[in-house]
Scaffold this active site. Structure first.
Site, short mmCIF file in Angstrom:
data_model
loop_
_atom_site.label_atom_id
_atom_site.label_comp_id
_atom_site.label_asym_id
_atom_site.label_seq_id
_atom_site.Cartn_x
_atom_site.Cartn_y
_atom_site.Cartn_z
N GLN A 125 0.84 -1.20 0.00
CA GLN A 125 0.00 0.00 0.00
C GLN A 125 0.88 1.25 0.00
OE1 GLN A 125 -1.68 1.45 3.78
NE2 GLN A 125 -3.69 1.19 2.87
N GLY A 126 0.73 2.09 -0.99
CA GLY A 126 1.51 3.32 -1.07
C GLY A 126 0.61 4.53 -0.83
N SER A 128 1.06 6.54 2.48
CA SER A 128 1.79 7.53 3.28
C SER A 128 3.01 8.08 2.56
CB SER A 128 2.26 6.89 4.58
OG SER A 128 1.18 6.31 5.24
N SER A 160 4.69 -1.20 4.19
CA SER A 160 4.80 -2.57 4.70
C SER A 160 4.92 -3.52 3.52
CB SER A 160 3.54 -2.96 5.49
OG SER A 160 3.37 -2.10 6.58
N GLU A 243 -9.50 -1.69 5.84
CA GLU A 243 -8.30 -1.90 6.64
C GLU A 243 -8.59 -1.73 8.13
OE1 GLU A 243 -5.12 0.78 5.61
OE2 GLU A 243 -3.62 -0.43 6.66
N SER A 366 -3.76 6.70 13.04
CA SER A 366 -3.42 6.65 14.46
C SER A 366 -4.67 6.76 15.34
CB SER A 366 -2.46 7.81 14.79
OG SER A 366 -3.16 9.02 14.65
N GLU A 368 -5.40 8.89 17.56
CA GLU A 368 -5.94 10.26 17.62
C GLU A 368 -6.87 10.51 16.42
OE1 GLU A 368 -2.75 9.51 17.95
OE2 GLU A 368 -2.24 10.15 19.98
#
Ligand SMILES: Cc1cc2nc3c(=O)[nH]c(=O)nc-3n(C[C@H](O)[C@H](O)[C@H](O)COP(=O)(O)OP(=O)(O)OC[C@H]3O[C@@H](n4cnc5c(N)ncnc54)[C@H](O)[C@@H]3O)c2cc1C
Length: 387
Positions: A125-126, A128, A160, A243, A366, A368
């Site tokens: 997965q690209g 970020s 990853s 996900e 995240s 948050e």
């Protein structure tokens, strides 16, 4: 709402259990980022594929068993209960290729999905980039249109399985003039295309499949775009929801971690205070398992708006961290002794799981960010003031 497995699913559980008991690899495989590890993982994936278990939830015409989410959950529970190897193509099986099943054309599905299923292609997965993680729409990798091709320039990070992947599904900016969320496209392309540079990285727990990926004038066909050009943000929401919401046996993993903590606490001669803390975690795990089944029920009925997935992802991260924190506390100094280094320096056991629980609070958005989604989209609280 019915949160129990029916007789058909329990029959499937018996079949899967019998097959896994008979066929599961004995012992631990080497890490997939090594040549020997990759060979071992591919051999195991091939066995799953040949038995029809590569992707039980995929449609039959693409080699799945066409099961609903409950059936898939049965498979995942039995798989995870035995601590079998992490699936090599999990990024595709759980979200990437599933997004193509939702938004892709028939031709894209026919071209890409068989390779995922038999693991001749491995996807990463690209999404970020540096400065585009939580604020994903800030991504700067560009995709310039040139005839029937898109020319990519930029960088992806935190990828990853990037070190072993053959394909990437990525978000790129195809219209720099459009508002932030509107000029993005969702592409699937071959990482062996000239101009792609993959730089592997090692994680804290020793895993070395992570990578940074750089693009310099990488030409991919326009047919790589999933959904409409410049409509990638909408397509990506499907991938993110899949996900975040996909328990994929994580509830089973939590129960196992809690059982191990309970055992460690008993061995350490748990006093009343410790027993209460373990008991409280047991209540949280019980709630998480039920919440997972409730989410499956909601998704099964087509009612998922993404917020419930965020609630579950946040719950998983927090409970997992709490279990591992308490576990280390119970073991005290002994925590430093219990692990061995696995093949190629990868941590095994508790310490590996401890570091993984830290990462769980970050990847797929995240904690948050999940709180923001729950507050703003779920509870209708005022939106965060943009900075
Ligand atoms: C183990 C691991 C695997 C990963 N795998 C992949 C992968 O395969 N592919 C991929 O594309 N990405 C992957 N990622 C990247 C992951 O999705 C990002 O790390 C994540 O989205 C956070 O982005 P960031 O690291 O840029 O942190 P930042 O966005 O810089 O955030 C830093 C901190 O600030 C907080 N923060 C940021 N914005 C807000 C806000 N508005 N309100 C409150 N708090 C805020 C964050 O929660 C965080 O605590 C992976 C990450 C990890 C750790």
């Amino acid at each position: 709402m019915d949160l129990e497995f029916d007789t058909r699913n329990e029959q499937f559980r018996r079949e899967v259990s019998a097959w896994l008991d008979e066929n599961a690899p004995a012992g631990r495989l080497s890490p997939p980022a090594t040549a020997e590890g990759l060979r071992q993982h591919l051999a195991w994936e091939r066995r799953l594929f040949e038995a029809g278990y590569a992707a039980p939830g995929w449609p039959r015409r693409f080699g799945g068993l066409g099961l609903d989410l409950w059936g898939e959950t049965v498979f995942d529970e039995e798989y995870v209960r035995r601590r079998l190897p992490e699936r090599l193509n999990k990024m595709a099986l759980i979200h990437g290729a599933r997004t193509v099943l939702v938004h892709g054309t028939e031709e894209q599905q026919r071209n890409w999905l068989p390779g995922v299923l038999d693991c001749s292609d491995i996807w990463c997965q690209g999404f970020s980039e540096p400065d585009a993680g939580s604020d994903l729409a800030s991504l700067r990798t560009t995709g310039r249109l040139d005839g029937d091709e898109i020319v990519l320039n930029g960088q992806k990070t935190w990828t990853s399985n990037g070190a072993i992947a053959t394909h990437m599904y990525a978000l790129v900016r195809t219209d720099p003039a459009a508002p932030k969320h509107h000029g993005i496209s969702f592409l699937v392309f071959d990482l062996r295309t000239p101009g792609v540079e993959i730089r592997p990285m090692r994680q804290l727990h020793g895993h070395s499949g992570f990578a940074e990926v750089f693009f310099t004038d990488v030409r991919v066909p326009l047919t790589s775009v999933v959904g409409e050009l410049n409509d990638g943000w909408r397509v990506a929401q499907t991938a993110l929801r899949l996900e975040r919401g996909s328990a994929r046996g994580s509830h089973t993993r939590l129960v196992a971690a809690l059982d191990a903590l309970t055992e460690a606490a008993a061995r350490a001669g748990a006093d009343r205070g410790l027993r209460e803390r373990v008991g409280s975690l047991r209540a949280w795990v019980f709630a998480y398992v039920r919440a997972t089944y409730a989410l499956i029920d909601t998704v099964d009925r087509g009612g998922d708006d993404g917020v419930v997935a965020s609630v579950n992802k946040l719950g998983l991260s927090e409970i997992q961290t709490a279990i591992h924190d308490l576990w280390l506390e119970v073991l005290g100094d002994e925590a430093e002794l219990v692990d061995e280094l696995g093949p190629d320096g990868e941590l095994l056991g508790l310490r590996r799981d401890y570091w993984h629980s830290r990462a769980q609070e970050i990847f797929a958005g995240s904690s948050e960010i999940q709180r923001n989604i729950i507050a703003e989209r779920g509870l209708g609280l005022p939106r965060e003031v943009s900075r």
